[in-house]
Design an enzyme around this catalytic site. Sequence first.
Site, PDB file in Angstrom:
ATOM      1  N   LYS A   5      -0.757  -4.040  -3.350  1.00  0.00           N
ATOM      2  CA  LYS A   5      -2.039  -3.399  -3.054  1.00  0.00           C
ATOM      3  C   LYS A   5      -2.026  -2.015  -3.684  1.00  0.00           C
ATOM      4  CE  LYS A   5      -5.323  -2.094   0.567  1.00  0.00           C
ATOM      5  NZ  LYS A   5      -5.358  -0.627   0.524  1.00  0.00           N
ATOM      6  N   SER A  16       0.822  -1.213   0.000  1.00  0.00           N
ATOM      7  CA  SER A  16       0.000   0.000   0.000  1.00  0.00           C
ATOM      8  C   SER A  16       0.858   1.266   0.000  1.00  0.00           C
ATOM      9  CB  SER A  16      -0.972  -0.049   1.183  1.00  0.00           C
ATOM     10  OG  SER A  16      -1.987   0.903   1.049  1.00  0.00           O
ATOM     11  N   ASP A  33      11.062   4.377  -9.825  1.00  0.00           N
ATOM     12  CA  ASP A  33      10.770   4.944 -11.144  1.00  0.00           C
ATOM     13  C   ASP A  33      11.472   6.275 -11.394  1.00  0.00           C
ATOM     14  OD1 ASP A  33       9.225   2.768 -11.634  1.00  0.00           O
ATOM     15  OD2 ASP A  33       7.322   3.834 -11.839  1.00  0.00           O
TER      16      ASP A  33
END
Length: 396
Positions: free
Chosen positions: A318, A293, A304
């Site tokens: 999640k 999460s 990224d």
Amino acid sequence: TLLLAGPLQVPALSDAQQLVVDSWRLVNQGYLDPDHLDEVRWRRQRQKALEKTIESSEDAYSAIEVMLSTLGDPYTRVLRPADYAALKSSTNGNLSGIGLQLGPGEEADQVVVISALEGSPAAEADLSSGTELLAVDGVPVKDLGLEGTATALRGDVGTQVVLTLAGADADPRELTLERRSVDLRPVRTRRLRSGEHTIGYLRITQFTDGVPELVRQALEELQDKSVEGLILDLRNNSGGLVSSGLAVADDLLSGGTIVETRNREGISDAIPAGPNTLYDGPMLTLVNGGTASASEILAGALQDNDRSTLLGSRTYGKGLIQTLTNLSDGSGLAVTVAGYVTPSGRDIQGEGIDPDRLLSDPEPLNPDGDGDRWLNETEQWMEALLEAEAPDEPPA
């Protein structure tokens, strides 16, 4: 011939019935997938719920649970007052129970361990991510459901609870734990000496209300002690408050996108990082199957944006966000209102994030405990990274 009639008399709803209607409305207005609401005939679900005898709050909760079950979304759920209070308390850093974070398994009615909270009875029993829970005090999990299982694990400090767990072989095993108050201590930090280098170690176990400020203090203290690199440990961090995770990402990134959320209209909203950062030095991040999460939002943003290499094992997966709303009697309703993708567009729901480097099996069960081989390996990686970045010595 026209017959004149008085105004239509609609019977007033009782307080208990109003709970059902309010819950239905919150889902109808906010649920992430309106097409799915049509598929399950959501308007009909309200009618069916109100056809039942609803005279008490407990009747209302049961009717709401039946209504919500048609969605097949374990994260959209009603929380009875005691459960709602316990959840809010945990986001403030306090917990009473055995310290297990639970999630749905791959199969219907399956409940698995996401992580055991640091310093809790569950962590001391070495309960690891992915362990399947079969029963609590003899009551099968398939009868309790995800929220009912979490409720059954809570209780008064000093009482015991018996867990039935899926064993490594075919035979289930039983484990008896004593409930107690757990101080989450969500942020832990220290200096590590690795070779000739001083490295900062920052572990975040849960994203509670005060975590962003604690992280800022920790980063300032570590930099005052002239650390050369930072190891961020997100292992067994099952999430918590998304806003806290975003704030920490903002502290560690200089520009770029933290995450992109997508709402029920399909509209994407990119959440940017500010231009300033609290720490811009070399960084490595540890993750595992208990990283979920909000902590996956942070890990995905770091990966990224090429801010940090991820080491460890695949994260939980999640990629959904819930709102939590007070209902009139002190209960609460969690509704899935958005999904998120990482800055590069990866949807991690059910997939997780693969680290840049897998660390060796078996995984250490106690992060930052004795014999934490993964932390030792990460220290060696950081040492190599610092050596590679060191300027060449000038010729004598």
